[in-house]
Every structure is written in C-alpha cells, then in structure tokens.
Design a protein around this motif. Structure first.
Motif, PDB file in Angstrom:
ATOM      1  N   UNK A  97       0.800  -1.179   0.040  1.00 56.24           N
ATOM      2  CA  UNK A  97       0.018   0.025   0.032  1.00 56.24           C
ATOM      3  C   UNK A  97       0.812   1.336  -0.105  1.00 56.24           C
ATOM      4  N   UNK A  98       1.675   1.431   0.882  1.00 59.56           N
ATOM      5  CA  UNK A  98       2.853   2.470   0.901  1.00 59.56           C
ATOM      6  C   UNK A  98       3.606   2.705  -0.226  1.00 59.56           C
ATOM      7  N   UNK A  99       3.672   1.407  -1.214  1.00 62.58           N
ATOM      8  CA  UNK A  99       4.582   1.704  -2.400  1.00 62.58           C
ATOM      9  C   UNK A  99       3.594   1.938  -3.512  1.00 62.58           C
ATOM     10  N   UNK A 100       2.399   2.369  -3.169  1.00 64.59           N
ATOM     11  CA  UNK A 100       1.379   2.657  -4.121  1.00 64.59           C
ATOM     12  C   UNK A 100       1.106   1.412  -5.389  1.00 64.59           C
ATOM     13  N   UNK A 101       1.167   0.240  -5.007  1.00 65.69           N
ATOM     14  CA  UNK A 101       0.948  -0.905  -5.819  1.00 65.69           C
ATOM     15  C   UNK A 101      -0.825  -0.812  -5.776  1.00 65.69           C
ATOM     16  N   UNK A 102      -1.217  -1.575  -7.040  1.00 63.29           N
ATOM     17  CA  UNK A 102      -2.623  -1.351  -7.171  1.00 63.29           C
ATOM     18  C   UNK A 102      -3.399  -2.296  -6.224  1.00 63.29           C
ATOM     19  N   UNK A 103      -4.699  -2.318  -6.018  1.00 59.96           N
ATOM     20  CA  UNK A 103      -5.350  -2.808  -5.143  1.00 59.96           C
ATOM     21  C   UNK A 103      -5.235  -4.449  -5.676  1.00 59.96           C
ATOM     22  N   UNK A 104      -5.129  -4.784  -6.537  1.00 57.69           N
ATOM     23  CA  UNK A 104      -4.881  -6.320  -7.010  1.00 57.69           C
ATOM     24  C   UNK A 104      -3.866  -6.783  -6.429  1.00 57.69           C
ATOM     25  N   UNK A 105      -2.634  -5.826  -6.621  1.00 55.91           N
ATOM     26  CA  UNK A 105      -1.228  -6.333  -6.234  1.00 55.91           C
ATOM     27  C   UNK A 105      -1.310  -6.455  -4.718  1.00 55.91           C
ATOM     28  N   UNK A 106      -1.926  -5.455  -3.961  1.00 59.11           N
ATOM     29  CA  UNK A 106      -1.932  -5.405  -2.667  1.00 59.11           C
ATOM     30  C   UNK A 106      -2.569  -6.874  -1.975  1.00 59.11           C
ATOM     31  N   UNK A 107      -3.620  -7.170  -2.637  1.00 58.32           N
ATOM     32  CA  UNK A 107      -4.265  -8.249  -2.526  1.00 58.32           C
ATOM     33  C   UNK A 107      -3.609  -9.440  -2.579  1.00 58.32           C
ATOM     34  N   UNK A 108      -2.727  -9.661  -3.668  1.00 55.32           N
ATOM     35  CA  UNK A 108      -1.807 -10.770  -4.072  1.00 55.32           C
ATOM     36  C   UNK A 108      -0.471 -10.684  -2.937  1.00 55.32           C
ATOM     37  N   UNK A 109      -0.231  -9.517  -2.542  1.00 54.45           N
ATOM     38  CA  UNK A 109       0.874  -9.397  -1.535  1.00 54.45           C
ATOM     39  C   UNK A 109       0.432 -10.195  -0.117  1.00 54.45           C
ATOM     40  N   UNK A 165       0.546  -6.829  14.963  1.00 50.46           N
ATOM     41  CA  UNK A 165       1.211  -7.764  16.156  1.00 50.46           C
ATOM     42  C   UNK A 165       0.011  -8.149  16.950  1.00 50.46           C
ATOM     43  N   UNK A 166      -1.167  -7.712  17.255  1.00 46.01           N
ATOM     44  CA  UNK A 166      -2.251  -8.299  18.201  1.00 46.01           C
ATOM     45  C   UNK A 166      -3.437  -8.848  17.517  1.00 46.01           C
ATOM     46  N   UNK A 167      -3.066  -8.854  15.956  1.00 46.84           N
ATOM     47  CA  UNK A 167      -4.215  -9.439  15.308  1.00 46.84           C
ATOM     48  C   UNK A 167      -4.984 -10.964  15.677  1.00 46.84           C
ATOM     49  N   UNK A 168      -5.984 -11.103  15.540  1.00 46.26           N
ATOM     50  CA  UNK A 168      -6.587 -12.327  15.935  1.00 46.26           C
ATOM     51  C   UNK A 168      -6.521 -13.442  15.075  1.00 46.26           C
ATOM     52  N   UNK A 169      -5.715 -14.367  15.095  1.00 46.35           N
ATOM     53  CA  UNK A 169      -5.291 -15.220  14.085  1.00 46.35           C
ATOM     54  C   UNK A 169      -6.276 -16.531  13.699  1.00 46.35           C
ATOM     55  N   UNK A 170      -7.365 -16.466  14.950  1.00 48.86           N
ATOM     56  CA  UNK A 170      -8.406 -17.578  14.727  1.00 48.86           C
ATOM     57  C   UNK A 170      -9.676 -16.988  14.003  1.00 48.86           C
ATOM     58  N   UNK A 171      -9.683 -15.851  13.814  1.00 48.73           N
ATOM     59  CA  UNK A 171     -10.893 -15.224  13.065  1.00 48.73           C
ATOM     60  C   UNK A 171     -10.644 -15.391  11.527  1.00 48.73           C
ATOM     61  N   UNK A 172     -11.804 -15.842  11.005  1.00 47.48           N
ATOM     62  CA  UNK A 172     -11.700 -16.046   9.527  1.00 47.48           C
ATOM     63  C   UNK A 172     -11.711 -14.829   8.747  1.00 47.48           C
ATOM     64  N   UNK A 173     -12.428 -13.687   9.245  1.00 45.14           N
ATOM     65  CA  UNK A 173     -12.322 -12.246   8.439  1.00 45.14           C
ATOM     66  C   UNK A 173     -11.014 -11.764   8.328  1.00 45.14           C
ATOM     67  N   UNK A 174     -10.131 -11.938   9.253  1.00 41.17           N
ATOM     68  CA  UNK A 174      -9.002 -11.655   9.014  1.00 41.17           C
ATOM     69  C   UNK A 174      -7.833 -12.250   8.058  1.00 41.17           C
ATOM     70  N   UNK A 175      -8.529 -13.279   7.457  1.00 42.44           N
ATOM     71  CA  UNK A 175      -7.718 -14.093   6.379  1.00 42.44           C
ATOM     72  C   UNK A 175      -8.173 -13.727   4.940  1.00 42.44           C
ATOM     73  N   UNK A 176      -8.959 -12.394   4.883  1.00 45.70           N
ATOM     74  CA  UNK A 176      -9.600 -11.969   3.976  1.00 45.70           C
ATOM     75  C   UNK A 176      -8.366 -10.535   3.387  1.00 45.70           C
ATOM     76  N   UNK A 177      -8.106 -10.938   2.001  1.00 45.11           N
ATOM     77  CA  UNK A 177      -7.123  -9.720   1.749  1.00 45.11           C
ATOM     78  C   UNK A 177      -7.726  -8.585   1.475  1.00 45.11           C
TER      79      UNK A 177
END
Length: 432
Positions: A266-278, A420-432
């Motif tokens: 995002x900070x490198x101004x990449x496209x939304x598609x590229x951000x999702x792929x990253x 760093x404090x993100x919930x790794x068990x929530x499915x919503x956090x796995x959506x790019x």
C-alpha cells in the motif's frame, strides 16, 4: 449511444408533428378575378360554369341560372375550413345551394321569381351582406373537405347554387380563404423517423434483454467467484495454520507477515489487486516447512550444517508444492525466493538485487521483522530499537534498501502494533 439516438429521433418526430400542426392551423387566402390566368400550377381555385342550357329568363325581366363550381386543389394537402367570397350583382336572390353553408344578400328589390313570392320563409332565410355571397364549408360534413386532385385521382369538389339576378351574370371575382391539412404521413420523413425510432426501440430492447441476461450471469459468476474465493481463503488459512501450528513460537506468523506485506504494498502505491496478492504471498511463503521435521523446527540449540540445510530446503519444497497453482504464478516464486538477500548471499539460487522478484523482497523484510519481533525457541523477542538498528545495518546487504526503509517507518509510526495483536483465529482476518 442507442438511447441518445432514440431521444434525438423522438425529438425530431415531435418537432415534425408540431411543424405539421402549426402549418395545418395557418390560414391562407387566394384571390382570382377576370384577369386571373387559371393554370394547373395554381394551388387553389374555383371555376363556376354556367352553360346556355342552364339559363332561363323570368317574367319580371330577371334571369335564373344554375352556377356549378368546380373546386380545384393542386397541392398534396387537403383544404378545409374554407370560405369563398363571391361578388354578385345587387338585387340577386339565391333559390337553393349545395355543398356549402351560405350567407346571402336580401333586399326589397331582390330578383325573386313570382312563384316564390308567396312563401315567407324565402324572405327570412337570408342575411344582408351587400353584394357578396359568402360560401362556407359545412362544419359537420367531411365530404366538403377539398382533397388534392392529383393525389386522390378524383374529380374536383363540386359546389353550386340556383341564383336569380337582374341580368345575365358570370362569377369572376372570387376570394378563397382556408387552411391546408398537413398530415404527417404525407411526407416520407414521417415514415423514416417512425422506422428509425422503431428500429432503435427494437435495438434498445435487445440491449436491455442482453444486459439483464449478462447481469444475471455476472451475478452468478460473482457468487461463484465469492464461493471460490472463500474456498481459496479457507485453503490458504488451513495451510498457513497447519504450518504455524507445528511450532508454538511461530503461531500466527504467516498471517502477520501477510498483513505487513500488504501494508508495504500500500505504501509503495501498488494497485489494489497487487496489494491483495501480496497478502496471499505473505500468507503462503512458509508452506514448504511442512516438509521439515518437528525436531529441527523446535530445536532450541544451534542447528548443525545438515539441519540448517533441511531448514533451507523449505523454500524449494514450497515452490514444488505450489508449482501447479497457476492462478497466481508469483506465489511459488515468493515461496522459493523470500530468503534471497540483496547482496546475493541468501538461498536457494543466490539471486541478488533486482534479480529477486519484488514480491519476494517485500516478504523477506516482513518475515525478518516478525522473526525478530516474536519469541523463538532459540532466543527471546528483540527490542524495537534493536530491530530498527538491525534493518539499518542490513539495508543494502540482506534487504532491499527501499523496502527496509518502509519497514522502519512502519515500526516508528507504530502501525505494526495493530498487526502484531491481530486475532489469528478469526476467518475475517484471512480476507485480503
């Protein structure tokens, strides 16, 4: 485009209809007298014919005659609401008339036949209009509309009267006033506009049907894409969690790397598609560790040369696992190259500088930060200042200088804290 054309044609048709209406309500006047030369080029005219066999003398010295008028219309438009003003001698009297409403002169010296003088209704049916007869179209009778002679291929419209005059008389001075009926269908332009509008409506209907059909298909494919996306997300989550679960020290590592990588993109101004792929590249970068034994992953002591080789082999294993995942070709490249160093000292192909895919260089920095920022079996979590110092020291050797600088900015502005404090068990956090 079709809608614009339809609107343009409709406006054109409306203006044409308004033009016809305006012309149809415009009254025109035609004059003819004894000097008028009558030809077929004259639009409107009347010829009153009085043959010798239709004259008769009366006992009181007056003359009676049957005046047959032929009403010629040499235009392409019907002529209606007409008024014909005819100059006649003073002292005339009209016995009867046909195909028009009349207004007649009446005086005590009228040329009235003796056999009619006893009927009072003849004395009361006329109005005084000096020496003129006013002939008007019968309002309720469509037969009295004067249709074009050349269009309808018919005889001229006939009107006439029985009139008595003090002497023999021929009608010559005539004034005709009326209006033409401009029927839209008389002009080919009307049919051209109607046809064009019809074709445009048909084409627009087809486009609407196509659009509805396409919209339904798009909606279906969107639902299908969402389903496929959910399957991919769940599959990636399963792989990532399976890898991370083998080592309690790295639980959530892949998800955090994914978020760090997307933030850098995002900070490198990449496209939304590229951000999702990253995000996906970061999530799947360590999938090859499935092939590394638990004893090596959990070993707190220094690894032997053979054990380190096994650790390094996870990049090649990950590449081979993902080689058939053609939807994102770069996914396998990141799995293989995320341990390459800027100066060529990394593994497994010793790529350096721009030879290393940009995506792999980003994941390399994110992977290193999360490794230094978490407790490991062989060392505790490092202080943030020490991590920043490490990035500065290794910028241009291990790390791409530009990407290392962005990571330092993320550490300093504390945007890494939320990740760093993100919930790794929530499915919503796995959506790019």
């Amino acid at each position: 485009m079709t809608l614009t054309l339809l609107l343009f044609l409709s406006i054109g048709l409306v203006f044409y209809l308004l033009y016809c209406n305006r012309k149809s309500n415009t009254y025109v006047t035609f004059e003819q007298d004894v000097n008028t030369i009558i030809t077929d080029e004259r639009e409107i005219y009347i010829e009153f014919d009085t043959p010798h066999d239709k004259w008769w003398p009366e006992g009181n010295g007056t003359y009676g005659a049957q005046f047959d008028g032929k009403f010629f219309n040499n235009t392409n438009h019907s002529f209606t609401d007409w008024t014909v003003k005819v100059k006649v001698p003073k002292g005339y009297w009209v016995d009867s008339n046909w195909n028009f409403d009349g207004e007649f002169h009446y005086s005590s010296t009228k040329a009235i036949p003796e056999n009619h003088s006893t009927y009072p209704e003849y004395e009361n049916q006329f109005e005084d209009f000096e020496d003129f007869i006013i002939m008007k179209k019968i309002p309720t009778n469509m037969v009295t509309v004067v249709h074009p002679n050349n269009v309808y291929n018919q005889e001229p419209f006939m009107l006439g009267m029985i009139m008595y005059t003090p002497k023999r008389f021929f009608i010559r001075n005539i004034t005709i006033t009326g209006r033409f009926i401009y029927e839209p269908k008389e002009n080919p332009l009307y049919y051209i506009l109607l046809s064009a509008i019809g074709i445009s409506l048909l084409f627009l209907s087809v486009l609407i049907i196509i659009q509805i059909t396409v919209s339904r298909k798009v909606k279906y494919y969107e639902l299908r894409q969402k389903l496929d996306s959910d399957i991919i997300i769940q599959s990636f989550k399963t792989f990532a969690n399976f890898v991370d679960a083998r080592d309690p020290y790295t639980r959530g590592h892949s998800l955090r790397v994914a978020y760090y990588a997307r933030e850098i993109a995002t900070r490198m101004k990449m496209s939304e598609q590229e951000q999702m792929e990253m995000f996906w590249f970061g999530l799947m970068h360590d999938v090859g560790k499935i092939g590394v034994s638990d004893s090596i992953l959990h070993k707190p002591a220094k690894l032997t040369s053979d054990e380190y080789d096994q650790i390094k082999s996870h990049v090649q294993t990950g590449y081979e696992m993902l080689v058939d995942f053609t939807a994102m070709p770069m996914l396998k490249e990141v799995a293989k190259s995320h341990h390459e160093h800027w100066d060529g000292s990394g593994y497994c192909e010793h790529l350096k500088g721009q030879e290393i895919p940009l995506e792999a260089r980003i994941v390399c920095v994110c992977d290193s930060f999360d490794a230094m920022n978490t407790d490991r079996c062989y060392r505790p979590k490092m202080d943030r200042d020490k991590i920043v110092e490490e990035f500065k020291k290794c910028s241009g050797t291990f790390y791409d200088p530009k990407i290392a600088k962005i990571m330092i900015e993320m550490i300093n502005d504390r945007s890494v804290d939320k990740i760093e404090s993100i919930d790794t068990m929530s499915d919503i956090n796995y959506k790019a």
